[in-house]
Design a protein around this motif. Structure first.
Motif, PDB file in Angstrom:
ATOM      1  N   UNK A 138       0.851  -1.182   0.000  1.00 22.47           N
ATOM      2  CA  UNK A 138       0.000   0.000   0.000  1.00 22.47           C
ATOM      3  C   UNK A 138       0.890   1.236   0.000  1.00 22.47           C
ATOM      4  N   UNK A 139       0.613   2.177  -0.866  1.00 17.75           N
ATOM      5  CA  UNK A 139       1.431   3.388  -0.966  1.00 17.75           C
ATOM      6  C   UNK A 139       0.544   4.615  -1.215  1.00 17.75           C
ATOM      7  N   UNK A 140       1.076   5.757  -0.829  1.00 19.12           N
ATOM      8  CA  UNK A 140       0.389   7.015  -1.124  1.00 19.12           C
ATOM      9  C   UNK A 140       1.033   7.583  -2.388  1.00 19.12           C
ATOM     10  N   UNK A 160       4.905   8.890  -2.712  1.00 19.05           N
ATOM     11  CA  UNK A 160       5.265   9.741  -1.580  1.00 19.05           C
ATOM     12  C   UNK A 160       6.287   9.041  -0.683  1.00 19.05           C
ATOM     13  N   UNK A 162       7.339   8.786   2.601  1.00 17.44           N
ATOM     14  CA  UNK A 162       6.792   9.143   3.915  1.00 17.44           C
ATOM     15  C   UNK A 162       7.844   9.072   5.010  1.00 17.44           C
ATOM     16  N   UNK A 163       8.631   8.022   4.969  1.00 16.24           N
ATOM     17  CA  UNK A 163       9.613   7.804   6.034  1.00 16.24           C
ATOM     18  C   UNK A 163      10.993   7.630   5.413  1.00 16.24           C
ATOM     19  N   UNK A 164      11.934   8.394   5.921  1.00 17.68           N
ATOM     20  CA  UNK A 164      13.273   8.383   5.315  1.00 17.68           C
ATOM     21  C   UNK A 164      14.328   8.386   6.408  1.00 17.68           C
ATOM     22  N   UNK A 165      15.273   7.483   6.292  1.00 21.15           N
ATOM     23  CA  UNK A 165      16.292   7.397   7.337  1.00 21.15           C
ATOM     24  C   UNK A 165      17.258   8.553   7.269  1.00 21.15           C
TER      25      UNK A 165
END
Lengths: 165, 165
Positions: A138-140, A160, A162-165
């Motif tokens: 699932x992705x935005x 998108x 959303x979360x990036x290290x």
């Protein structure tokens, strides 16, 4: 009992009215229809004949502008694709998967001008590959569309980050 | 008598009062479960042992209407619309330096005391500075391989709420 029938009819009438207002032919409705075709063409319920695959790939390529960009952060699939390349990728993917279902949720369309629009939506891709592996992603996604000759065409997709290290 | 009350429960008398009551319950439930207390199904091991790999919970959204998240608070992050969300612990704010050294989390060079991390961890990650308007989130289960664990910085605006329990 008569009252229950009246209520059922009223509910049915309400649903019809809702359907009319949601799907009436505004630009937003036309764009939503394009997304619906995209999801249907990309999905695969089971074994497909060559004719079905051909029809699906034709309807898919008709949804895209001459150059449609795909932006997936840190991925080799990012780039620009022609409608022919998109439909060829779809045919390749359909050969790899036993079943594949693409569903689009929370679709929000914004008009950026008379001939430009953008959309943001949640894409859920589920299915099973030919080697038996199941997948559920699932992705935005943000999409851009352009109107050419009265038809809304996809010209960019961006997943998108959303979360990036 | 008993049969009558059971019958009346499932097929109540359709009075005006009943419809008003029914309407109020329906609208209230919709608002409550859509904008205030969103039901969610936990699926994943990243918050073990604080939260099991599977379970039912609710995202309590009003918590950040008048306050901001605190360090080490468990938050729910919108990943793809409200359909897929991430349950994580907030560990750092914008401008702070985040680093993992031999499994220990350092914020601005100081080791963070994390009593909720129960499993052994050997993660290493070079220093990252949390960008503007972002927060850094990570799960409690650090025994997973670092590449299999979704963590990193996310937009503050993506924080939807906290789990109800």
């Amino acid at each position: 009992m008569v009252k229950y029938i009246i209520i059922a009819l009223a509910v049915l009438l309400g649903a019809c009215a809702l359907w009319f207002f949601v799907f009436r032919s505004t630009d937003e409705a036309k764009i939503k229809k394009q997304f619906q075709i995209l999801a249907e063409s990309a999905s695969k319920a089971g074994e497909e004949t060559a004719a079905t695959l051909y029809l699906k790939s034709a309807s898919l390529s008709a949804l895209f502008d001459d150059h449609c960009s795909l932006d997936v952060a840190h991925s080799f699939v990012s780039g620009s694709y022609t409608p022919e390349e998109v439909s060829s990728k779809m045919v390749q993917a359909h050969k790899l998967f036993e079943t594949a279902t693409m569903k689009i949720y929370n679709l929000t369309v914004r008009m950026d001008g008379e001939n430009k629009a953008s959309a943001i939506f949640t894409l859920r891709f589920t299915g099973k590959s030919k080697n038996g592996a199941s997948f559920d992603e699932t992705r935005e996604i943000e999409a851009s569309l352009i109107r050419k000759e009265g038809k809304w065409l996809f010209c960019a997709f961006k997943i998108a980050q959303v979360i990036e290290r | 008598m008993k049969t009558d009350s059971v019958w009346n429960f499932f097929f109540p008398e359709l009075t005006k009062k009943f419809f008003i009551r029914f309407g109020i319950v329906l609208v209230t439930a919709f608002i409550f479960f859509k904008f205030i207390c969103l039901p969610l199904f936990i699926n994943g091991r990243s918050m073990e042992p604080t939260y099991g790999a599977r379970g039912l919970n609710f995202c309590w959204m009003p918590v950040f209407w008048f306050s901001t998240p605190k360090r080490q608070q468990i938050v729910i992050v919108r990943y793809a619309g409200y359909d897929e969300m991430l349950l994580k612990r907030l560990v750092a704010f914008e401008g702070e330096a985040v680093e993992f050294r031999n499994g220990v989390l350092y914020i601005d060079g100081k080791a963070l005391d994390e009593p909720y991390v129960k499993y052994p961890c050997d993660w290493n990650m070079p220093v990252r500075i949390v960008e503007k308007n972002k927060v850094y989130v990570v799960g409690d289960n650090r025994s997973m391989l670092i590449d299999e664990h979704k963590f990193g910085q996310v937009d503050k605006s993506r924080i939807a709420g906290v789990p109800l329990w």
